[in-house]
Design a protein around this motif. Structure first.
Motif, PDB file in Angstrom:
ATOM      1  N   GLU A   1     -47.266  61.697  75.184  1.00 29.62           N
ATOM      2  CA  GLU A   1     -47.986  60.638  74.556  1.00 29.62           C
ATOM      3  C   GLU A   1     -47.266  59.563  73.852  1.00 29.62           C
ATOM      4  O   GLU A   1     -47.843  58.764  73.687  1.00 29.62           O
ATOM      5  N   LYS A   2     -45.968  59.530  73.841  1.00 28.89           N
ATOM      6  CA  LYS A   2     -45.242  58.671  73.112  1.00 28.89           C
ATOM      7  C   LYS A   2     -44.510  57.755  74.164  1.00 28.89           C
ATOM      8  O   LYS A   2     -43.842  56.726  73.806  1.00 28.89           O
ATOM      9  N   LEU A   3     -44.530  58.163  75.406  1.00 26.30           N
ATOM     10  CA  LEU A   3     -43.757  57.625  76.172  1.00 26.30           C
ATOM     11  C   LEU A   3     -44.618  56.140  77.183  1.00 26.30           C
ATOM     12  O   LEU A   3     -45.782  56.427  77.014  1.00 26.30           O
ATOM     13  N   ASP A   4     -43.851  55.283  77.564  1.00 22.25           N
ATOM     14  CA  ASP A   4     -44.486  54.278  78.167  1.00 22.25           C
ATOM     15  C   ASP A   4     -45.012  54.543  79.433  1.00 22.25           C
ATOM     16  O   ASP A   4     -44.584  55.649  79.972  1.00 22.25           O
ATOM     17  N   ALA A   5     -45.661  53.850  80.152  1.00 20.72           N
ATOM     18  CA  ALA A   5     -46.226  54.403  81.531  1.00 20.72           C
ATOM     19  C   ALA A   5     -45.205  54.550  82.374  1.00 20.72           C
ATOM     20  O   ALA A   5     -45.226  55.505  83.229  1.00 20.72           O
ATOM     21  N   SER A   6     -44.020  53.833  82.381  1.00 21.97           N
ATOM     22  CA  SER A   6     -43.012  54.035  83.611  1.00 21.97           C
ATOM     23  C   SER A   6     -42.327  55.035  83.025  1.00 21.97           C
ATOM     24  O   SER A   6     -42.129  56.094  84.257  1.00 21.97           O
ATOM     25  N   ASP A   7     -42.007  55.542  81.921  1.00 23.08           N
ATOM     26  CA  ASP A   7     -41.341  56.764  81.854  1.00 23.08           C
ATOM     27  C   ASP A   7     -42.047  57.879  81.951  1.00 23.08           C
ATOM     28  O   ASP A   7     -41.715  59.110  82.693  1.00 23.08           O
ATOM     29  N   LYS A   8     -43.416  57.855  81.486  1.00 25.25           N
ATOM     30  CA  LYS A   8     -44.397  59.096  81.806  1.00 25.25           C
ATOM     31  C   LYS A   8     -44.722  59.271  83.088  1.00 25.25           C
ATOM     32  O   LYS A   8     -44.514  60.430  83.491  1.00 25.25           O
ATOM     33  N   LYS A   9     -44.554  58.320  83.937  1.00 25.53           N
ATOM     34  CA  LYS A   9     -44.818  58.438  85.511  1.00 25.53           C
ATOM     35  C   LYS A   9     -43.548  59.047  86.130  1.00 25.53           C
ATOM     36  O   LYS A   9     -43.837  60.286  86.763  1.00 25.53           O
ATOM     37  N   LYS A  10     -42.263  58.965  85.449  1.00 24.65           N
ATOM     38  CA  LYS A  10     -41.127  59.351  86.055  1.00 24.65           C
ATOM     39  C   LYS A  10     -41.137  60.956  85.858  1.00 24.65           C
ATOM     40  O   LYS A  10     -40.587  61.712  86.443  1.00 24.65           O
ATOM     41  N   LEU A  11     -41.496  61.040  84.318  1.00 24.31           N
ATOM     42  CA  LEU A  11     -41.461  62.583  84.107  1.00 24.31           C
ATOM     43  C   LEU A  11     -42.571  63.542  84.813  1.00 24.31           C
ATOM     44  O   LEU A  11     -42.090  64.447  85.121  1.00 24.31           O
ATOM     45  N   THR A  12     -43.655  62.889  84.956  1.00 24.13           N
ATOM     46  CA  THR A  12     -44.442  63.699  85.500  1.00 24.13           C
ATOM     47  C   THR A  12     -44.286  64.023  87.175  1.00 24.13           C
ATOM     48  O   THR A  12     -44.474  65.107  87.474  1.00 24.13           O
ATOM     49  N   ASN A  13     -43.758  63.084  87.827  1.00 26.63           N
ATOM     50  CA  ASN A  13     -43.542  63.128  89.020  1.00 26.63           C
ATOM     51  C   ASN A  13     -42.226  63.973  89.511  1.00 26.63           C
ATOM     52  O   ASN A  13     -42.255  64.856  90.340  1.00 26.63           O
ATOM     53  N   TYR A  14     -41.263  63.910  88.676  1.00 28.96           N
ATOM     54  CA  TYR A  14     -40.124  64.829  88.499  1.00 28.96           C
ATOM     55  C   TYR A  14     -40.605  66.264  88.420  1.00 28.96           C
ATOM     56  O   TYR A  14     -40.260  67.132  89.453  1.00 28.96           O
ATOM     57  N   LEU A  15     -41.365  66.631  87.660  1.00 30.04           N
ATOM     58  CA  LEU A  15     -41.684  67.974  87.047  1.00 30.04           C
ATOM     59  C   LEU A  15     -42.715  68.459  88.269  1.00 30.04           C
ATOM     60  O   LEU A  15     -42.604  69.775  88.666  1.00 30.04           O
ATOM     61  N   LYS A  16     -43.570  67.552  88.724  1.00 28.73           N
ATOM     62  CA  LYS A  16     -44.732  68.033  89.510  1.00 28.73           C
ATOM     63  C   LYS A  16     -43.766  68.264  91.201  1.00 28.73           C
ATOM     64  O   LYS A  16     -44.155  69.279  91.652  1.00 28.73           O
TER      65      LYS A  16
END
Length: 380
Positions: A362-377
């Motif tokens: 919830e503290k990440l900006d949209a770009s970082d959040k997307k990178k993290l989500t995609n990597y883990l997924k």
């Protein structure tokens, strides 16, 4: 090459108190095995100014390293856990406890290590060393056959005495035998069977300063190992004593006793530590694994996983993600019988990183959040 004898002598290159303490090393010595002028495995040993040693032995590039810690108390098989803490669980010794009955201490055959200084020297890495022949004698003075002579080249002027741990490794590897040392002191620079010393040996290839540190409670580790060993030995003794009267019952009783030892008799009380912040970067067992058979049992992303980690604007995220993925990969290595993974501390690290990764979303900006989500997924 007499690999077994060589292992026993080579492994030696590797007053405890009843609490974990910090051990600081000053020297790092790397040895290489030479077999008919070809390299075959290596040893790396860390030496402290207080005669404490940590030794890593790899018989080939595809083997898991064996780790041994040595001080005035003796020599113990260990593994390296997170944040440079040593785990004293006897991975290799426990196999022999379960697979065979080891004689009680008083039934062991005792040998005296006998040494003879020769009038020859050689120079290794610019350091002169003196030659010694080592053999075993029984307590009554009877000597074993000459073919067992082992030749060492020792720097007698060195303040680091890694010869002192020879007994510990001999006693560790050769069950049912107890050795007493010859009192030699100094740093061993080269060694091998006397007959093939020139072509089959181990030799120091580098000596460097170091500031590496580990944390270990050697006395507790030795006590725990002995307690576990005694438990299994009692089970086998019970089986032998009662076998003649009721072999079926005894077999079941022994199996239960051994099963209890394996499963829950010595699990330590759980202490919740996974939320504690750790400042040091932890070591990962996956970095030490190059065995192709082991790599078949882990996810494909675990091989060189650091190269595929995304870059984030939030600089802390990558380090936590690296630790999370690395610790998960380490857990897959526990499928191997001879793994060196500290399971409890690895699970603690995974739980701690899951908490972090959930909270940081919830503290990440949209770009970082997307990178993290995609990597883990997309991890397999």
């Amino acid at each position: 090459m007499k690999k077994f004898i060589l292992i026993c002598f080579l492994s030696s290159f590797i007053l405890g108190v009843a609490q974990e303490k910090k051990i600081s090393f000053a020297k790092e010595v790397t040895y290489k095995f030479v077999e008919k002028n070809a390299s075959a495995g290596s040893i790396k040993t860390y030496l402290s100014k207080n005669s404490e040693f940590l030794t890593q032995i790899k018989m080939s590039v595809n083997n898991f390293p064996m780790l041994f810690y040595t001080d005035a108390l003796g020599t113990t098989s260990v593994s390296l856990a997170m944040n440079n803490h040593l785990d004293g669980s006897d991975v290799f010794g426990s196999i022999s406890y379960m697979g065979m009955y080891e004689p009680p201490f008083e039934d062991k055959q005792e040998y005296i290590l006998d040494s003879k200084k020769l009038n020859t020297q050689e120079t290794i890495l610019g350091i002169p060393c003196s030659h010694y022949l080592i053999n075993y004698k029984l307590k009554n003075g009877e000597k074993r056959k000459k073919d067992d002579d082992f030749k060492l080249c020792i720097d007698e002027k060195s303040s680091y005495n890694n010869y002192q741990v020879l007994n510990g490794l001999l006693n560790y590897f050769q069950k049912g035998v107890r050795y007493k040392g010859s009192g030699l002191k100094g740093m061993i620079l080269k060694g091998g069977p006397e007959k093939t010393y020139d072509t089959e040996h181990f030799v120091a290839s580098s000596i460097n300063d170091t500031k590496d540190e580990v944390y270990f409670d050697h006395k507790k580790a030795m006590t725990d190992q002995q307690r576990k060993k005694d438990s299994v030995m009692l089970a086998f003794q019970k089986r032998e004593a009662e076998y003649a009267t009721d072999s079926t019952t005894v077999a079941v009783d022994s199996a239960v006793a051994v099963s209890d030892y394996n499963n829950d008799s010595y699990i330590p009380d759980y202490v919740s530590e996974y939320k504690k912040k750790r400042d040091e970067e932890g070591s990962l067992a996956i970095h030490e694994s190059s065995n192709s058979k082991l790599l078949k049992g882990i996810p494909t992303h675990c091989v060189n996983f650091e190269k595929n980690l995304p870059e984030f604007k939030n600089k802390d995220v990558k380090g936590h993600l690296k630790n999370y993925v690395g610790q998960m990969c380490d857990m897959y290595l526990t499928q191997a019988s001879y793994h060196t993974v500290g399971i409890k501390i690895t699970l603690d690290e995974i739980r701690r990183e899951i908490v972090y990764l959930n909270e940081i979303q919830e503290k990440l900006d949209a770009s970082d959040k997307k990178k993290l989500t995609n990597y883990l997924k997309n991890l397999d």
